[in-house]
Design a protein around this motif. Sequence first.
Motif, short mmCIF file in Angstrom:
data_model
loop_
_atom_site.label_atom_id
_atom_site.label_comp_id
_atom_site.label_asym_id
_atom_site.label_seq_id
_atom_site.Cartn_x
_atom_site.Cartn_y
_atom_site.Cartn_z
N GLY A 116 0.78 -1.24 0.05
CA GLY A 116 0.04 -0.05 0.05
C GLY A 116 0.84 1.47 0.11
O GLY A 116 0.33 2.50 -0.63
N LEU A 117 2.10 1.32 0.36
CA LEU A 117 2.87 2.35 0.54
C LEU A 117 3.22 2.62 -0.89
O LEU A 117 3.59 4.09 -1.08
N SER A 118 3.47 2.09 -1.83
CA SER A 118 3.79 2.28 -3.10
C SER A 118 5.30 3.21 -3.01
O SER A 118 5.44 4.21 -3.67
N LEU A 119 6.01 2.44 -2.25
CA LEU A 119 7.40 3.17 -2.06
C LEU A 119 8.67 2.07 -2.61
O LEU A 119 8.42 1.02 -2.35
N PRO A 120 9.63 2.55 -2.97
CA PRO A 120 10.58 1.61 -3.46
C PRO A 120 11.05 0.67 -2.20
O PRO A 120 11.16 1.26 -1.05
N SER A 121 11.40 -0.69 -2.25
CA SER A 121 12.04 -1.30 -1.26
C SER A 121 13.15 -0.87 -0.69
O SER A 121 13.34 -0.98 0.72
N ASN A 122 14.01 -0.37 -1.57
CA ASN A 122 15.26 0.24 -0.60
C ASN A 122 14.94 1.34 0.39
O ASN A 122 15.38 1.41 1.29
N PHE A 123 13.99 2.26 -0.15
CA PHE A 123 13.48 3.30 0.47
C PHE A 123 12.84 2.95 1.95
O PHE A 123 13.31 3.20 2.85
N VAL A 124 11.90 1.86 1.89
CA VAL A 124 11.52 1.19 3.13
C VAL A 124 12.28 0.73 3.97
O VAL A 124 12.07 1.03 5.18
N ARG A 125 13.47 0.06 3.46
CA ARG A 125 14.48 -0.46 4.25
C ARG A 125 15.28 0.47 4.95
O ARG A 125 15.63 0.18 6.17
N ARG A 126 15.49 1.51 4.22
CA ARG A 126 16.25 2.58 4.98
C ARG A 126 15.38 3.22 5.94
O ARG A 126 15.92 3.43 7.14
N ALA A 127 13.97 3.38 5.86
CA ALA A 127 13.01 3.95 6.69
C ALA A 127 13.11 3.21 8.02
O ALA A 127 12.80 3.75 9.10
N MET A 128 13.30 1.98 8.04
CA MET A 128 13.26 1.08 9.05
C MET A 128 14.48 1.28 10.27
O MET A 128 14.60 0.54 11.28
N ARG A 129 15.33 1.78 9.41
CA ARG A 129 16.89 1.90 10.26
C ARG A 129 16.85 3.37 10.95
O ARG A 129 17.86 3.50 11.53
N GLN A 130 15.87 4.20 10.89
CA GLN A 130 16.01 5.40 11.64
C GLN A 130 14.62 5.84 12.26
O GLN A 130 13.71 5.22 11.80
N GLY B 119 4.28 10.02 3.00
CA GLY B 119 4.77 11.57 3.27
C GLY B 119 5.37 11.84 4.22
O GLY B 119 6.45 12.34 4.53
N ALA B 120 5.12 11.12 5.54
CA ALA B 120 5.82 11.25 6.91
C ALA B 120 7.29 10.33 6.58
O ALA B 120 8.12 10.92 7.28
N LEU B 121 7.27 9.60 5.90
CA LEU B 121 8.58 8.53 5.80
C LEU B 121 9.66 9.24 4.80
O LEU B 121 10.66 9.02 4.53
N ALA B 122 9.21 10.38 4.23
CA ALA B 122 9.85 10.75 3.00
C ALA B 122 11.12 11.74 3.37
O ALA B 122 11.97 11.97 2.57
N THR B 123 11.27 11.82 4.78
CA THR B 123 12.47 12.50 5.43
C THR B 123 13.53 11.55 5.34
O THR B 123 14.76 11.98 5.95
N THR B 124 13.44 10.29 5.00
CA THR B 124 14.33 9.20 5.34
C THR B 124 15.54 9.81 4.52
O THR B 124 15.84 10.18 3.32
N THR B 125 16.60 9.51 5.41
CA THR B 125 18.00 9.95 4.91
C THR B 125 18.73 8.81 4.13
O THR B 125 18.95 7.77 4.66
N PRO B 126 19.21 9.14 2.82
CA PRO B 126 19.69 8.03 2.05
C PRO B 126 21.08 7.66 2.66
O PRO B 126 21.81 8.45 3.28
N ASP B 127 21.51 6.46 2.68
CA ASP B 127 22.74 5.91 3.46
C ASP B 127 23.42 4.87 2.53
O ASP B 127 24.53 4.31 3.04
#
Length: 260
Positions: free
Chosen positions: A72-86, A129-137
């Motif tokens: 349902g998020l329609s976000l790239p899997s890498n983006f979601v994985r990064r979001a889980m780490r912060q 939108g709330a997860l869109a601040t995820t910092t690339p790493d």
Amino acid sequence: MGGEPQIVRRRPEPVGRLKLGLLLHGTATVSQSGHQVRLEPEQMALYDPALPYDIQLDQRWSFLVLTFPRDGLSLPSNFVRRAMRQTHPFSAGPGAVLAGFAAAALRQCGLDGTCATRLGEAGLHLIAGALATTTPDDGTATADTQRQQVLEYARKHLSEADLTHDRVAAAYRMAPRTLHRLFEHEPHTVTEYIRLQRLEAARRDLAAPMLSHLSIARVAARWQFSSQAHFTRAFQARFGVAPSTVRVSSLSSDHPRAGS
């Protein structure tokens, strides 16, 4: 949820869902897949119930937990994985909008199925939108941005008959093979994503009493399923029920029996 200090340990649940925990009071540490995310009040963490996880809850605590389909998020899997780490804040910005929305939705426990479905759809957009601040790493920010743009383009044009992999590639001045490579490690190809989103849109229409004048065949055609039989098979494979079942349920909830 709330309680006294404790440690919560969960085994994997093969449900295809994600959880977003918003810490209201206390402190907490979410541990999963070798990563620890430390939460203070007005911070939130994303985690995956399909993998084992621990949550250490300190002091008296209270949590608001949102559970939603992974797709349902329609976000790239890498983006979601990064979001889980912060951690992600919900004291201001998009996170505050999400927190306010979730609190208001919880107070409206009597919402009918159609309204709840629409609110759920809005909630997914707010979570993204709330997860869109995820910092690339890991150096994949450019590719993830491209993937997000492609998925957004597909969502905006779902009802158009000529929406195809090749059209999406052309919209971003890519060769079709380049677009295929961009999504080769994602859960779904662009073509699969379009098909799944069209099924979701059809389900929402069938669940909406205001669209009950549309036949199932018309709803299917509206979302570019030319064969009702094919649509029915695809719908049942995706949701586990026939389109007619969703339609009947929506009509029943819209017209409650006397005395109910």
